[in-house]
Design a protein around this motif. Structure first.
Motif, mmCIF file in Angstrom:
data_model
loop_
_atom_site.group_PDB
_atom_site.id
_atom_site.type_symbol
_atom_site.label_atom_id
_atom_site.label_comp_id
_atom_site.label_asym_id
_atom_site.label_seq_id
_atom_site.Cartn_x
_atom_site.Cartn_y
_atom_site.Cartn_z
ATOM 1 N N ARG A 1 40.166 16.223 47.599
ATOM 2 C CA ARG A 1 39.977 15.114 48.546
ATOM 3 C C ARG A 1 38.736 14.297 48.223
ATOM 4 N NH1 ARG A 1 40.527 19.122 52.039
ATOM 5 N NH2 ARG A 1 38.504 18.770 52.935
ATOM 6 N N ASN A 2 37.735 14.930 47.650
ATOM 7 C CA ASN A 2 36.467 14.228 47.402
ATOM 8 C C ASN A 2 36.277 13.855 45.939
ATOM 9 O OD1 ASN A 2 35.993 16.736 46.377
ATOM 10 N ND2 ASN A 2 34.292 17.228 47.731
ATOM 11 N N THR A 3 37.380 13.610 45.227
ATOM 12 C CA THR A 3 37.297 13.168 43.843
ATOM 13 C C THR A 3 38.046 11.849 43.690
ATOM 14 O OG1 THR A 3 39.289 14.382 43.229
ATOM 15 C CG2 THR A 3 37.195 15.534 42.958
ATOM 16 N N LEU B 1 36.569 6.297 49.379
ATOM 17 C CA LEU B 1 36.899 6.418 50.801
ATOM 18 C C LEU B 1 35.728 7.038 51.565
ATOM 19 C CD1 LEU B 1 39.307 6.027 52.811
ATOM 20 C CD2 LEU B 1 39.828 8.432 52.396
ATOM 21 N N ILE B 2 35.161 8.092 51.025
ATOM 22 C CA ILE B 2 34.013 8.749 51.660
ATOM 23 C C ILE B 2 32.827 7.796 51.723
ATOM 24 C CG2 ILE B 2 32.334 10.623 51.413
ATOM 25 C CD1 ILE B 2 34.693 12.256 50.140
ATOM 26 N N ALA B 3 32.612 7.024 50.666
ATOM 27 C CA ALA B 3 31.496 6.062 50.650
ATOM 28 C C ALA B 3 31.677 4.998 51.728
ATOM 29 C CB ALA B 3 31.383 5.409 49.279
ATOM 30 N N VAL B 4 32.893 4.504 51.894
ATOM 31 C CA VAL B 4 33.142 3.497 52.937
ATOM 32 C C VAL B 4 32.929 4.117 54.314
ATOM 33 C CG1 VAL B 4 34.880 1.979 53.963
ATOM 34 C CG2 VAL B 4 34.684 2.134 51.480
ATOM 35 N N LEU C 1 35.502 14.786 55.232
ATOM 36 C CA LEU C 1 36.182 14.342 54.012
ATOM 37 C C LEU C 1 35.458 14.824 52.764
ATOM 38 C CD1 LEU C 1 37.170 10.698 54.969
ATOM 39 C CD2 LEU C 1 38.765 12.490 54.276
ATOM 40 N N ALA C 2 34.152 14.924 52.845
ATOM 41 C CA ALA C 2 33.356 15.327 51.682
ATOM 42 C C ALA C 2 33.385 16.833 51.441
ATOM 43 C CB ALA C 2 31.919 14.860 51.846
ATOM 44 N N TRP D 1 45.626 9.102 52.196
ATOM 45 C CA TRP D 1 44.888 9.930 51.242
ATOM 46 C C TRP D 1 44.951 11.402 51.629
ATOM 47 C CZ3 TRP D 1 43.310 9.742 46.492
ATOM 48 C CH2 TRP D 1 42.373 10.667 46.036
ATOM 49 N N LEU D 2 44.749 11.679 52.906
ATOM 50 C CA LEU D 2 44.788 13.069 53.361
ATOM 51 C C LEU D 2 46.186 13.665 53.191
ATOM 52 C CD1 LEU D 2 42.534 12.798 56.506
ATOM 53 C CD2 LEU D 2 42.065 14.152 54.459
#
Length: 183
Positions: free
Chosen positions: A54-56, A62-65, A109-110, A172-173
């Protein structure tokens, strides 16, 4: 090319491993392929790896946003609550709630794992419902929303990213959901 194999240290990749697994093996269990003996053959097969991705790749974007929205919504809500809370208490409390949702979504998410995945899904669903409800209320009941929140008018003040973000997050999830556990 080396005669030794990383499988057992003897050069025979089909031979069973004779060493005791250590802590490093447990840490890499989510990313390394699992080797199992084929019944009755003595040979090993490589099973597909169960990775948490999920965090790649695009997940990092997505995590950054989400992190940007977490920081900006927290700063905005803090400022609004501290300086002009009496002008629009409902709107500013909703801004604070949105900020909390963005923080939870960012962190979950991370993080790898099933629990973090479930928290991510819950946070993104709450975000989607919040954007839809607050967006609709801000259109049809503008008296209670004299000042905008992150989710007002479906996130119009933020280029409708608050409306698109949970949709993209859920897609994404769904694509990166953990494999079902074997029982």
């Amino acid at each position: 090319m080396s005669a030794n194999s990383p499988h057992d240290g003897t050069g025979n990749p089909a031979a069973p491993a004779s060493r005791t697994p250590g802590p490093a093996d447990a840490e890499s269990a989510d990313t390394a392929p699992a080797e199992t003996a084929a019944p009755g053959t003595g040979a090993t097969e490589t099973a597909p790896a169960t990775t948490d991705t999920r965090n790649t790749g695009p997940g990092r974007l997505l995590i950054a946003v989400y992190a940007i929205f977490a920081i900006s919504a927290t700063a905005r809500a803090g400022y609004q609550i501290l300086t002009k809370f009496s002008e629009a208490p409902l709107a500013y409390l909703l801004s604070a709630f949105a900020a909390a949702v963005y923080v939870v979504a960012t962190v979950s998410l991370a993080k790898p794992g099933r629990t973090a995945f479930k928290v991510s899904v819950a946070a993104v669903l709450v975000e989607l419902v919040g954007v839809l409800v607050v967006g609709a209320l801000s259109v049809f009941d503008s008296v209670n929303f004299p000042h905008e929140t992150v989710w007002s008018l479906f996130g119009r003040g933020y280029g409708f990213i608050p409306l698109l973000l949970p949709i993209l997050g859920l897609i994404w999830l769904y694509r990166r959901r953990p494999a079902p556990r074997d029982h």
